[in-house]
Design an enzyme around this catalytic site. Structure first.
Site, PDB file in Angstrom:
ATOM      1  N   ALA A   1     -22.515  11.692  26.014  1.00 51.89           N
ATOM      2  CA  ALA A   1     -22.934  12.914  25.032  1.00 51.89           C
ATOM      3  C   ALA A   1     -24.488  12.733  24.387  1.00 51.89           C
ATOM      4  CB  ALA A   1     -21.998  13.202  23.961  1.00 51.89           C
ATOM      5  N   LYS A   2     -24.765  11.611  24.691  1.00 53.18           N
ATOM      6  CA  LYS A   2     -26.201  10.983  24.213  1.00 53.18           C
ATOM      7  C   LYS A   2     -26.416  11.456  22.812  1.00 53.18           C
ATOM      8  CE  LYS A   2     -28.126  10.794  28.903  1.00 53.18           C
ATOM      9  NZ  LYS A   2     -26.725  11.214  29.708  1.00 53.18           N
ATOM     10  N   ARG A   3     -25.557  11.262  21.819  1.00 58.10           N
ATOM     11  CA  ARG A   3     -25.888  11.521  20.515  1.00 58.10           C
ATOM     12  C   ARG A   3     -26.817  10.626  19.781  1.00 58.10           C
ATOM     13  NH1 ARG A   3     -23.904  15.720  22.674  1.00 58.10           N
ATOM     14  NH2 ARG A   3     -22.445  16.928  21.219  1.00 58.10           N
TER      15      ARG A   3
END
Length: 311
Positions: A116-118
């Protein structure tokens, strides 16, 4: 999971688990250093004879989990391909995480990295951490990809919650896209003795140094990993990034059929190759939709990665 039967997605009770790094090392030893990305591109759905809608998304993703669960080290569902279908797509992601969790329930089962590369600050980062790393959250796999480009310290809520729940993080460090150079190779201009090395150390080196501190002393490896593209050439050397010192898993897109062989991997990872988890998506998923074909493709990709990384 042909026929796409419903998957229970309710809260998961907290249970003591070994740290993510130890569990991943066991899974890689059992199944080979391969992570299969679950990336439901419209083109892949079409190739499988499925519609580009929520039903196709669900059928595709659960078939992958059903075919490969317990046969590969990790899955990596890419959240964006679920989010593009709105709330119903997110519900499918919850199903996929639940199904993958069930497939990984054994001691050396398949782990799940939610891609999700948050990345954010303060309470917002805390909310992302709770969504993807908290016990009881239907979106929580075994690990989460995160972006450190608001400062590594901004990830602290995720670092703390991952450690508390036995989960892991993969921090973006050196990626293969050409735009990454302007940030990842930039020099920090920080004070002498700052994390990452002397004044003028690169951002990538700083990220690796911060991960190394968090993983210090962990056996067989720590739970805070990095995302390092396998096709980045000599970027590790050019940025002064010490991957060996990280002592954590290195998630590496681009191994094998995607472009990086033995020579490229030696250049990029050097003595850190033992901790590399090769990520493959289309090279495996393109063999579907038959489960036997998916298994054969995954095993071939795992063997290829093993040979390239252990040579």
């Amino acid at each position: 999971m042909s026929g796409a039967e419903p998957v229970e997605t309710g809260p998961v009770e907290a249970r003591p688990v070994a740290p993510f790094g130890a569990r991943l090392a066991a899974a890689m030893d059992a199944h080979g250093p391969l992570c299969v990305g679950i990336d439901p591109h419209a083109s892949l759905l079409h190739a499988w004879g499925l519609p580009d809608d929520v039903d196709g998304l669900r059928e595709f993703s659960l078939r992958v989990v059903d075919a490969l669960g317990g046969k590969v080290a990790a899955f990596k569902p890419q959240a964006a391909f679920f989010e593009r279908h709105g709330s119903r797509g997110l519900a499918v992601l919850e199903e996929v995480v639940a199904a993958a969790r069930a497939a990984g329930s054994g001691g050396t089962g398949t782990l799940t990295i939610v891609d999700a590369k948050r990345g954010d600050i303060g309470s917002t980062m805390g909310a992302y951490a709770e969504a993807f790393l908290a016990d009881g959250s239907p979106l929580a796999g075994d690990a989460l990809t995160v972006s450190p480009y608001l400062g590594f310290g901004s990830l602290q809520p995720a670092v703390e919650l991952a450690a508390a729940t036995g989960r892991g993080l993969f921090v973006l460090c050196l990626t293969s896209n050409k735009e990454g150079f302007e940030v990842q190779h930039a020099r920090t201009g920080g004070p002498e003795g700052a994390p990452g090395g002397a004044a003028g150390g690169t951002v990538a080196a700083l990220m690796a140094a911060r991960a190394a501190v968090l993983n210090a002393g962990a056996e067989p490896m720590g739970s805070v990993g990095l995302v390092v593209g396998a096709t980045i050439g000599d970027a590790v050397r050019a940025t002064g990034t010490d991957l060996v010192a990280v002592n954590g898993p290195l998630l590496a897109p681009g191994v094998g059929a995607q472009g990086a062989g033995e020579r490229e991997l030696a250049t990029t990872f050097g003595d850190a190759r033992r901790n590399v988890l090769a990520s493959s998506s289309r090279a495996v998923l393109g063999a579907g939709p038959g489960p036997d074909e998916l298994v054969r493709a995954a095993h071939a990709a795992a063997r290829e990665a093993q040979e390239a990384l252990r040579s």
